[in-house]
Write an enzyme that holds these catalytic residues in place. Structure first.
Site, PDB file in Angstrom:
ATOM      1  N   HIS A   1       0.868  -1.280  -0.031  1.00 21.97           N
ATOM      2  CA  HIS A   1       0.075   0.077  -0.157  1.00 21.97           C
ATOM      3  C   HIS A   1       0.973   1.314   0.039  1.00 21.97           C
ATOM      4  O   HIS A   1       1.980   1.407   0.736  1.00 21.97           O
ATOM      5  CB  HIS A   1      -1.005   0.004   1.393  1.00 21.97           C
ATOM      6  CG  HIS A   1      -1.840   1.118   1.129  1.00 21.97           C
ATOM      7  ND1 HIS A   1      -2.979   0.978   0.396  1.00 21.97           N
ATOM      8  CD2 HIS A   1      -1.932   2.398   1.873  1.00 21.97           C
ATOM      9  CE1 HIS A   1      -3.725   2.165   0.661  1.00 21.97           C
ATOM     10  NE2 HIS A   1      -3.329   2.757   1.451  1.00 21.97           N
TER      11      HIS A   1
ATOM     12  N   LYS B   1     -10.297  -8.912   6.083  1.00 27.12           N
ATOM     13  CA  LYS B   1     -11.498  -8.743   5.485  1.00 27.12           C
ATOM     14  C   LYS B   1     -11.613  -7.164   5.240  1.00 27.12           C
ATOM     15  O   LYS B   1     -12.280  -6.781   4.243  1.00 27.12           O
ATOM     16  CB  LYS B   1     -12.410  -9.199   6.518  1.00 27.12           C
ATOM     17  CG  LYS B   1     -13.928  -8.978   6.012  1.00 27.12           C
ATOM     18  CD  LYS B   1     -15.097  -9.326   7.015  1.00 27.12           C
ATOM     19  CE  LYS B   1     -16.473  -9.331   6.588  1.00 27.12           C
ATOM     20  NZ  LYS B   1     -17.329  -9.833   7.597  1.00 27.12           N
ATOM     21  N   ARG B   2     -11.112  -6.428   6.259  1.00 25.12           N
ATOM     22  CA  ARG B   2     -11.253  -5.031   6.239  1.00 25.12           C
ATOM     23  C   ARG B   2     -10.236  -4.381   5.231  1.00 25.12           C
ATOM     24  O   ARG B   2      -8.768  -4.824   5.196  1.00 25.12           O
ATOM     25  CB  ARG B   2     -11.075  -4.163   7.515  1.00 25.12           C
ATOM     26  CG  ARG B   2     -12.523  -4.739   8.335  1.00 25.12           C
ATOM     27  CD  ARG B   2     -12.186  -4.188   9.672  1.00 25.12           C
ATOM     28  NE  ARG B   2     -11.909  -2.896   9.711  1.00 25.12           N
ATOM     29  CZ  ARG B   2     -11.161  -2.367  10.819  1.00 25.12           C
ATOM     30  NH1 ARG B   2     -10.554  -2.964  11.645  1.00 25.12           N
ATOM     31  NH2 ARG B   2     -10.868  -0.830  10.914  1.00 25.12           N
TER      32      ARG B   2
ATOM     33  N   GLU C   1     -31.087  -3.850  13.642  1.00 25.94           N
ATOM     34  CA  GLU C   1     -31.849  -5.083  14.269  1.00 25.94           C
ATOM     35  C   GLU C   1     -31.659  -6.102  13.049  1.00 25.94           C
ATOM     36  O   GLU C   1     -31.936  -7.124  13.448  1.00 25.94           O
ATOM     37  CB  GLU C   1     -33.258  -4.766  14.406  1.00 25.94           C
ATOM     38  CG  GLU C   1     -33.560  -3.938  15.760  1.00 25.94           C
ATOM     39  CD  GLU C   1     -33.758  -4.974  17.055  1.00 25.94           C
ATOM     40  OE1 GLU C   1     -33.899  -6.090  16.631  1.00 25.94           O
ATOM     41  OE2 GLU C   1     -33.695  -4.426  18.148  1.00 25.94           O
TER      42      GLU C   1
ATOM     43  N   ARG D   1     -39.905 -11.265  18.965  1.00 23.76           N
ATOM     44  CA  ARG D   1     -39.440  -9.919  18.831  1.00 23.76           C
ATOM     45  C   ARG D   1     -38.529  -9.653  17.628  1.00 23.76           C
ATOM     46  O   ARG D   1     -38.244  -8.564  17.202  1.00 23.76           O
ATOM     47  CB  ARG D   1     -38.394  -9.478  20.206  1.00 23.76           C
ATOM     48  CG  ARG D   1     -37.093 -10.644  20.061  1.00 23.76           C
ATOM     49  CD  ARG D   1     -35.894 -10.261  19.510  1.00 23.76           C
ATOM     50  NE  ARG D   1     -35.371  -9.077  20.096  1.00 23.76           N
ATOM     51  CZ  ARG D   1     -34.995  -7.861  19.453  1.00 23.76           C
ATOM     52  NH1 ARG D   1     -35.089  -7.869  18.147  1.00 23.76           N
ATOM     53  NH2 ARG D   1     -34.165  -6.811  20.087  1.00 23.76           N
TER      54      ARG D   1
ATOM     55  N   GLY E   1     -28.570  -4.933  32.683  1.00 28.84           N
ATOM     56  CA  GLY E   1     -27.996  -3.854  31.853  1.00 28.84           C
ATOM     57  C   GLY E   1     -26.672  -4.083  31.194  1.00 28.84           C
ATOM     58  O   GLY E   1     -25.816  -3.176  30.670  1.00 28.84           O
TER      59      GLY E   1
ATOM     60  N   ARG F   1     -23.696  -4.875  19.370  1.00 30.54           N
ATOM     61  CA  ARG F   1     -24.333  -4.599  17.950  1.00 30.54           C
ATOM     62  C   ARG F   1     -23.055  -3.498  17.637  1.00 30.54           C
ATOM     63  O   ARG F   1     -23.394  -1.997  17.869  1.00 30.54           O
ATOM     64  CB  ARG F   1     -25.712  -4.068  18.037  1.00 30.54           C
ATOM     65  CG  ARG F   1     -26.209  -4.012  16.875  1.00 30.54           C
ATOM     66  CD  ARG F   1     -27.750  -3.612  16.893  1.00 30.54           C
ATOM     67  NE  ARG F   1     -28.482  -4.911  17.200  1.00 30.54           N
ATOM     68  CZ  ARG F   1     -29.845  -4.747  17.996  1.00 30.54           C
ATOM     69  NH1 ARG F   1     -30.318  -3.566  18.262  1.00 30.54           N
ATOM     70  NH2 ARG F   1     -30.423  -5.782  18.078  1.00 30.54           N
TER      71      ARG F   1
END
Length: 660
Positions: free
Chosen positions: A104, A137-138, A434, A460, A531, A619
């Site tokens: 690179h 992958k990235r 979601e 849900r 939580g 997430r």
């Protein structure tokens, strides 16, 4: 050691020669056919491969199963990529036991992505280099094998700097290829906190913005001068290309772009002035600046600027269904700050958008999308960009009213999608984080992550699969019938006007609104299952700016794309969010108007949401598409978002109480 090589450009040629010198057994070379619309100033990999008597291929899609199978049959030990322009799939990279390695043209983790040499010059860097790293992958994110630094001189252009990087690459490969071959290479993990990503550049990016400083404009000139298309501006309708320039520390009181002198040709900038040393008009010859002024009839005090439109361009008409909602009202505010847009909106209420009702560019009708189908179809036909933001998006409703979620979120929105197909209108559809469900990836990637949901008895997931199915339907309409679309996936956007406390009182709100209600009423803060669930919280202003750029759709980059919009650095558990909120609450000037804190209370999620609920532990979004397509990066810290959201609800509560 058997190697497969993917290569293009001068550095691709250098890579082939270096591998040959290091004794690698090159099984095949993959390159690109030259683009006739591109100035191919660089050497040909195909020609070098032929001279080395190597098999050379130029497939349109090297990740196609047929090519992967052919490469598998070659049984490579290692894979190399030298300025190859396409990403190599994980499946392809897995064919080589030693892995894949890419060269690179920057000092990673800085300047990941496309055109690193040009971007380094645009940004005024004084140092760059070449990096050999492992492919993951990235893009450009794998462990570093080695680097060679290059100093950037004040008079370097993209071409001279490219030659320096080429020399650095040759030295780097000579040093590291033998180590990779004999197993003595060392690896250094990249520092993600220092990573920067830049997308592809086009000829249009060479337009000069005269309000910038002379130094910034000269950096652009150096970055895009020959053999690239050049930096440019306009004198009326006539294009002027700047090939060489000089920064002058000239003080002036003229507007940026004003011609201060014609011999030499000097232009006022936002800071300082720029001498155009050499340039040309779009149908002329390369000439000195003073000669260019003569040829184009440039005189003192005229202004160079962007090309004026021949006719007044009509404003873009944006239809927002659900305009009174959290995203809708904030998006309306952002669009109204730009004179290029007229907004047409529909919703069942108007409390959040009442501040816009007097604006002549905002047109609102109160109505329900399930009833006002004729009004909606007419306005889809009338408008240019459609945003159907109406949905039930609060977790308790997924188990409490699953059929209503399906009817509204899927069935009603499908009608809108079909009208967009019918009238050939662009749709920007709100997917959701979601849809990733219980994906086990560290980061959720729009193009590669699996979408995993729970069993049927966990109701849900009806919201997730309703949204996912619409995503797939929209994608299919795009592929088969040419629907113009962009899917965006918000990750826990927060800010003022998120839900309201009345909705929170019946449990139909997002997490932070529910927590604020507990503080306002002096009731215990309920933490579902302790939580511990982690989310990445995104400030509404960051999110709306990304969505605004999707609507702008510069160069059509967002067409047919899926874009996560979230802030990976703002990751926190719900408990941490509650603690942050409590600290802000205790420090707020209105704190004494509310009851004492009643503590935290752990609650089982099933007792609150019902038996059909199932939660997700984390997430985290990958935002590479947002960076690449939108040139967007979230900037607002979570603490600021929490403070702003709390302040809005506390002041609203006090005002309503005083009014009563």
């Amino acid at each position: 050691m058997k190697a497969i090589v993917f290569a293009y450009h001068d550095i691709g040629c250098a890579g082939l020669k270096a591998l040959t010198d290091a004794g690698y057994d090159i099984q095949a070379v993959f390159t690109h056919t030259d683009d006739p619309g591109e100035n191919n100033f660089f050497s040909s990999v195909a020609r070098v491969g032929a001279e080395l008597e190597l098999p050379v291929y130029a497939p349109e899609d090297v990740n196609h199963p047929l090519w992967i199978e052919r490469i598998r049959e070659m049984q490579p030990d290692i894979i190399f990529s030298f300025y190859y322009r396409n990403m190599l799939s994980e499946e392809l990279l897995s064919l080589a036991p030693k892995g894949g390695f890419n060269l690179h043209g920057s000092l990673l983790p800085h300047y990941r992505g496309r055109a690193p040499v040009n971007w380094a010059l645009v940004n005024g860097e004084t140092e760059t280099g070449a990096t050999l790293h492992k492919m993951v992958k990235r893009p450009d994110a794998g462990d570093i094998v080695g680097q060679h630094k290059v100093a950037i001189a004040a008079n370097d252009t993209a071409l001279t700097l490219h030659k320096k990087v080429l020399e650095a690459a040759q030295a780097l490969l000579k040093e590291q290829l033998p180590k990779l071959k004999n197993g003595t290479a060392s690896f250094t993990r990249q520092n993600e906190a220092e990573a920067s990503y830049f997308g592809r550049r086009t000829a249009a990016d060479g337009e000069i913005l005269w309000h910038k400083s002379a130094q910034e404009i000269n950096n652009l000139v150096r970055a895009v001068t020959e053999p690239y298309p050049g930096a440019f501006s306009y004198l009326g309708q006539r294009k002027l290309i700047v090939w060489r320039a000089r920064v002058l520390d000239t003080r002036h009181d003229k507007q940026p772009g004003t011609v201060l002198s014609t011999s030499p040709l000097i232009i006022a900038c936002g800071e300082g002035a720029l001498e155009i040393v050499a340039g040309q008009n779009d149908v002329g010859l390369y000439v000195q600046g003073s000669r260019l002024a003569q040829e184009m009839g440039i005189v003192t005090d005229v202004r160079l600027a962007a090309k004026p439109n021949a006719v007044m361009k009509r404003r873009t008409r944006v239809l927002i269904l659900g305009v009174n909602g959290f995203i809708g009202n904030h998006l309306t505010e952002r669009l109204l700050r730009d004179d290029r847009y007229d907004i047409y909106g529909l919703d069942i209420g108007s409390d959040a958008i009442s501040r816009f009702l007097g604006n002549p560019r905002f047109h609102f009708v109160e109505g329900d999308i399930s009833i006002h189908s004729e009004w909606i179809e007419y306005h889809i036909k009338k408008c240019d960009v459609i945003l159907p933001l109406v949905a039930i998006a609060t977790p308790i409703e997924y188990t409490r009213n699953p059929l209503r979620v399906f009817e509204l979120d899927f069935e009603e929105n499908l009608k809108i999608v079909r009208d967009c197909v019918k009238y050939n209108k662009r749709i920007i559809f709100p997917s959701t984080s979601e849809v990733y469900g219980m994906c086990d990836d560290k980061e959720f990637d729009e193009d590669h992550s699996r979408l995993i949901v729970g069993p049927i008895n966990k109701q849900r997931w009806i919201y997730s699969v309703s949204k996912q199915l619409l995503d797939r339907v929209i994608w299919a309409y795009g592929a088969k019938e040419g629907l113009k679309f962009t899917l965006f996936r918000p990750f826990n956007w927060m800010g003022p006007r998120l839900d309201n406390l009345d909705a929170a009182r019946i449990g139909s709100s997002r997490a932070i609104t529910q927590l604020i209600l507990n503080l306002v009423e002096g009731s215990p803060i309920k933490l579902m299952d302790g939580g511990a669930q982690k989310r990445c919280f995104t400030d509404i202003n960051d999110g709306i700016e990304a969505l605004f750029r999707i609507i702008e759709n510069r160069d059509g980059l967002c067409d047919g794309q899926i874009v996560n919009i979230g802030n990976p650095t703002n990751e926190a558990s719900i408990r941490e969010l509650a603690e942050m909120l409590l600290e802000s609450f205790n420090n707020h000037p209105l704190r004494d108007r509310f009851p004492p804190f009643a503590g935290f209370k752990d609650v089982e999620s099933s007792s609150y949401y019902g038996k059909g609920y199932q939660d997700v532990e984390h997430r985290t979004p990958s935002i590479k598409n947002a960076r690449r397509l939108l040139d967007w990066q979230p900037t607002i810290a979570m603490q600021q978002t929490v403070a702003d959201t709390l302040d809005y609800f506390l002041r609203t509560t006090v005002q309503e109480g005083d009014g009563a």
